[in-house]
Design a protein around this motif. Structure first.
Motif, PDB file in Angstrom:
ATOM      1  N   GLU A  32     -59.751  62.313 -70.850  1.00  0.00           N
ATOM      2  CA  GLU A  32     -60.777  61.270 -70.891  1.00  0.00           C
ATOM      3  C   GLU A  32     -60.708  60.577 -72.242  1.00  0.00           C
ATOM      4  OE1 GLU A  32     -64.359  63.418 -70.140  1.00  0.00           O
ATOM      5  OE2 GLU A  32     -63.952  63.640 -67.995  1.00  0.00           O
ATOM      6  N   HIS A  86     -62.110  57.357 -74.729  1.00  0.00           N
ATOM      7  CA  HIS A  86     -63.224  56.441 -74.963  1.00  0.00           C
ATOM      8  C   HIS A  86     -62.889  55.511 -76.127  1.00  0.00           C
ATOM      9  CE1 HIS A  86     -65.575  58.974 -72.258  1.00  0.00           C
ATOM     10  NE2 HIS A  86     -65.119  60.009 -72.941  1.00  0.00           N
ATOM     11  N   THR A  87     -63.082  54.217 -75.911  1.00  0.00           N
ATOM     12  CA  THR A  87     -62.779  53.218 -76.922  1.00  0.00           C
ATOM     13  C   THR A  87     -63.980  52.292 -77.079  1.00  0.00           C
ATOM     14  OG1 THR A  87     -61.953  51.298 -75.652  1.00  0.00           O
ATOM     15  CG2 THR A  87     -60.502  53.212 -75.796  1.00  0.00           C
ATOM     16  N   SER A 110     -63.852  52.979 -71.270  1.00  0.00           N
ATOM     17  CA  SER A 110     -63.325  54.331 -71.060  1.00  0.00           C
ATOM     18  C   SER A 110     -62.351  54.357 -69.890  1.00  0.00           C
ATOM     19  CB  SER A 110     -64.472  55.311 -70.765  1.00  0.00           C
ATOM     20  OG  SER A 110     -65.440  55.297 -71.800  1.00  0.00           O
ATOM     21  N   THR A 169     -59.888  57.560 -67.519  1.00  0.00           N
ATOM     22  CA  THR A 169     -59.536  58.962 -67.309  1.00  0.00           C
ATOM     23  C   THR A 169     -58.203  59.047 -66.594  1.00  0.00           C
ATOM     24  OG1 THR A 169     -61.857  59.625 -67.138  1.00  0.00           O
ATOM     25  CG2 THR A 169     -60.222  61.138 -66.230  1.00  0.00           C
TER      26      THR A 169
END
Length: 325
Positions: free
Chosen positions: A237, A239-240, A244, A246
């Motif tokens: 996973e 996150h930016t 996000s 996955t």
């Protein structure tokens, strides 16, 4: 290209099948320390060492235990043969240095079978990360919760040991997943880990977790296990500041990045996830690695998983082992 397969354990069956599917690639025989013929190709000749091989060949595939990869690579390089090794590159920095230098000095190609890099979704994520199109990554959480029973470890006296396996699930089962992490994000500057042995009679860990901070501030986490029954799909996973996504078993399973449509290949699925078994029935990714390796030899370039890139994975795992509390 013509190959000699070094090692005749379980993973050798995968390479026999992969080469059998590739037109123009030929397996001419094997090398076995114990004089054991290939289970999947018992009629092929078997030699005690590479120096004894009396048929023409171009390259070796190393399917020996992790800690023996450098030995096979150096022996092959001295004969002027290209080297494709099963993951990881090796389990120690000095060993990786020796095999890399031997191949460089001999002018032969050295590649590693990190076949999950061939997944279309993994490759497009890598390209987007390298181009900065996903924004600033501030978190990456990897879960590789697999399961192996005691019989798996009892099937080889080196399994779960430090001398040849080099460790437990971090160095062995989750190595492919940690390779993607290092390929995507590089090495962290700080690592804190906790490891334990809970479900098996082995020397190394069978479960652990690590917390990592990278130079750009990104915080990463990883859990690797062979004790989490019944075994679960691997998940990464990410996150930016733009959203996000996955990856589940090499496919994009969730995507919400501002301004970018999901680039995933919905028709792609790699059948082997490694969650519950070491056996590989889908050899398509191994075929892709072999195809890229042969192209790298022809074109005089680094393979998709060349030595410089693949060594980062071992370095990351060694960081995790070294910084345990």
């Amino acid at each position: 290209m013509r190959y000699v397969l070094v090692g005749t354990g379980n993973i050798s069956n995968t390479y026999v099948a992969a080469l059998d599917e590739r037109s123009g690639s030929e397996l001419v025989g094997c090398v076995s320390r114990r004089g054991r013929a290939l289970p999947a190709a018992p009629d092929l000749p078997c030699w005690p060492d590479l120096a004894s091989v009396d048929r023409p060949f171009d390259a070796v595939i190393l399917a020996t235990p992790n800690g023996l990869h450098h030995q096979g690579a150096i022996e092959a390089a001295e004969l002027g043969k290209h080297v494709l090794t099963e993951k990881p590159l090796d389990i120690a920095v000095v060993a990786m240095d020796k095999m890399t230098e031997a191949c460089r000095a001999a002018g032969v190609t050295l590649g590693v079978c990190f076949q999950r890099r061939t997944s279309p979704d993994n490759r497009v994520v890598k390209a987007l990360l390298d181009d900065g199109q996903l924004g600033r990554v501030f978190a990456a959480d990897l879960s590789a919760k697999f399961y192996r029973d005691q019989g798996y470890y009892d099937s080889g006296d080196y399994r779960g040991g430090m001398a040849l396996d080099g460790g437990g699930p971090f160095m062995q089962q989750a190595c492919h997943n940690l390779d993607l992490y290092a390929w995507f994000f590089g090495l962290p500057e700080q690592v804190v880990s906790m490891l334990g042995t809970f479900a098996h009679q082995i020397e190394a860990e069978d479960h652990g977790a690590a917390l990592m901070r990278h130079g750009n501030g990104m915080i990463g986490t990883v859990v690797a296990s062979t004790a989490t029954r019944p075994g679960f799909s691997a998940r990464l996973e990410v996150h930016t500041d733009r959203g996000s996504f996955t990856l589940t078993d090499d496919s994009i399973s969730f995507w919400d990045i501002e301004g970018l449509a999901n680039p995933g290949r919905q028709d792609f699925q790699y059948a082997h996830d490694g969650a519950t078994s070491a056996s590989v029935t889908d050899t398509s990714a191994h075929q892709a690695i072999i195809e890229d390796f042969e192209a790298a030899v022809r074109e005089g370039r680094e393979p998709l998983a060349g030595a410089a890139s693949a060594r980062l994975t071992t370095e990351l795992i060694l960081q995790i082992y070294r910084e345990r509390v």
